[in-house]
Design an enzyme around this catalytic site. Structure first.
Site, mmCIF file in Angstrom:
data_model
loop_
_atom_site.group_PDB
_atom_site.id
_atom_site.type_symbol
_atom_site.label_atom_id
_atom_site.label_comp_id
_atom_site.label_asym_id
_atom_site.label_seq_id
_atom_site.Cartn_x
_atom_site.Cartn_y
_atom_site.Cartn_z
ATOM 1 N N ASN A 1 0.877 -1.181 0.000
ATOM 2 C CA ASN A 1 0.000 0.000 0.000
ATOM 3 C C ASN A 1 0.910 1.226 0.000
ATOM 4 O OD1 ASN A 1 -1.790 2.071 0.512
ATOM 5 N ND2 ASN A 1 -2.190 1.481 2.652
ATOM 6 N N TRP A 2 0.995 1.869 -1.151
ATOM 7 C CA TRP A 2 1.902 3.031 -1.268
ATOM 8 C C TRP A 2 1.312 4.288 -0.632
ATOM 9 C CZ3 TRP A 2 4.967 3.456 -6.550
ATOM 10 C CH2 TRP A 2 5.871 2.394 -6.618
ATOM 11 N N LYS A 3 0.062 4.228 -0.201
ATOM 12 C CA LYS A 3 -0.623 5.409 0.354
ATOM 13 C C LYS A 3 -0.460 6.591 -0.624
ATOM 14 C CE LYS A 3 0.401 3.471 4.817
ATOM 15 N NZ LYS A 3 0.186 3.578 6.232
ATOM 16 N N HIS B 1 -9.454 1.099 4.932
ATOM 17 C CA HIS B 1 -8.171 1.254 5.636
ATOM 18 C C HIS B 1 -8.387 2.174 6.835
ATOM 19 C CE1 HIS B 1 -4.037 2.436 6.462
ATOM 20 N NE2 HIS B 1 -3.667 1.354 5.800
ATOM 21 N N GLU C 1 -6.753 4.539 7.951
ATOM 22 C CA GLU C 1 -6.523 5.966 7.678
ATOM 23 C C GLU C 1 -7.758 6.606 7.047
ATOM 24 O OE1 GLU C 1 -2.838 5.577 5.517
ATOM 25 O OE2 GLU C 1 -1.863 4.896 7.360
ATOM 26 N N GLU D 1 -5.517 -5.299 10.491
ATOM 27 C CA GLU D 1 -4.485 -4.292 10.714
ATOM 28 C C GLU D 1 -4.751 -3.580 12.041
ATOM 29 O OE1 GLU D 1 -2.433 -2.996 6.923
ATOM 30 O OE2 GLU D 1 -4.205 -1.761 7.060
ATOM 31 N N GLY E 1 2.400 1.787 10.719
ATOM 32 C CA GLY E 1 3.363 2.890 10.639
ATOM 33 C C GLY E 1 4.122 3.149 11.922
ATOM 34 N N SER F 1 3.382 -2.674 10.141
ATOM 35 C CA SER F 1 4.847 -2.648 10.294
ATOM 36 C C SER F 1 5.521 -3.963 9.919
ATOM 37 C CB SER F 1 5.221 -2.234 11.723
ATOM 38 O OG SER F 1 4.760 -0.929 11.982
ATOM 39 N N GLY G 1 2.671 -1.337 4.280
ATOM 40 C CA GLY G 1 2.711 0.090 3.961
ATOM 41 C C GLY G 1 4.126 0.552 3.685
ATOM 42 N N GLY G 2 4.780 1.110 4.700
ATOM 43 C CA GLY G 2 6.099 1.740 4.542
ATOM 44 C C GLY G 2 7.104 0.892 3.782
#
Ligand code: PEP
Length: 256
Positions: free
Chosen positions: A15-17, A99, A101, A169, A175, A210, A231-232
């Protein structure tokens, strides 16, 4: 430990956000193998405007493309929204819905997530439906109730086998650099898998929060962990590749 025969590919979904450039896509095309690690399906969920670029840049690679959100409506006066059929036309096969976010930053409710998942399926996408508790829920010991309530309310009741994927999640692990412990992941995934079997249909359940190459082996070995939402670490080709490679090695060693 896993102890059943693994028939479905292990999903490694990035997930590149709100990140990503054509330059980064080029780097992925250069640094990643054209074939996915054995037993894995790799997916990158990208900002919708760069999906066509990704389809071109990664045309020789065994990587599928997804979006990060879609409208619950098929078309119409919804300025700024993107429909599931638009994502399909752009080249997506998957889409993340719900998600955390979006649930927190954009006040998306379970009901909206449910409608988006439904719209995604109708448009031809596989929704990755996210659920997960916040740290206060876990501290109060009501994390499983929260997760299963979200799951029940966010998944369309007529879902068929293969039509969707669930991502567990925990919000506090996203993150933060600190993934959930193996026991925490096992407990949540077992509960989700049991709920799905009893109330809906068995669906793959991803863990997200993470995940890094050095935590992927232990997490991939856990029963009912069918993949990762990353993600990251998915923004770095070496890390994304590493998570797939480590997962593949773990699956080949495990008695699945
Ligand atoms: C995510 O955004 O879905 C996620 C799991 O992020 P990270 O891997 O950075 O925790």
């Amino acid at each position: 430990m896993k102890n059943t025969a693994q028939t479905e590919p292990f999903l490694v979904i990035g997930n590149w956000k709100m990140n990503g450039t054509r330059e980064l896509l080029h780097k992925f095309a250069c640094d990643l193998e054209t074939t996915a690690p054995a037993g894995c399906t790799q997916v990158l969920c990208l900002p919708s405007v760069i999906i066509p670029n990704a389809v071109d840049a990664l045309a020789d690679h065994n990587i599928e493309i997804g979006g990060q959100n879609c409208s619950s409506h098929p078309s119409g006066a919804f300025t700024g929204e993107v429909s599931s059929t638009m994502l399909v036309e752009a080249g997506a096969k998957w889409v993340i819905v719900g998600h955390s976010e979006r649930r927190t930053g954009f006040s998306e409710t379970d009901e909206e997530v449910n409608s988006k998942a439904d719209a995604a399926i109708t448009g031809g996408l596989v929704p990755i439906i996210c659920v997960g508790e916040c740290s206060a829920d876990r501290e109060d010991g009501r994390h499983l109730d929260v997760i299963l309530d979200q799951l029940a309310a966010s998944t369309p009741s007529n879902l068929q086998l293969g039509e969707a994927v669930i991502a567990y999640e925990p919000v506090w692990a996203i993150g933060s650099g600190k993934s959930a412990s193996e026991d925490q992941v096992r407990e949540a995934h077992d509960a989700i898998a049991a709920w799905l079997k009893e109330n809906l249909v068995p669906l793959p359940v991803l863990y997200g929060g993470s995940v890094k190459p050095d935590s992927a082996a232990d997490l991939a070995a856990i029963r009912n962990v069918d993949g990762f939402l990353v993600g990251g670490a998915s923004l770095d080709p070496a890390s994304f590749k590493g998570i797939g490679t480590v997962s593949s090695e773990t699956l080949s060693k495990a008695q699945r």
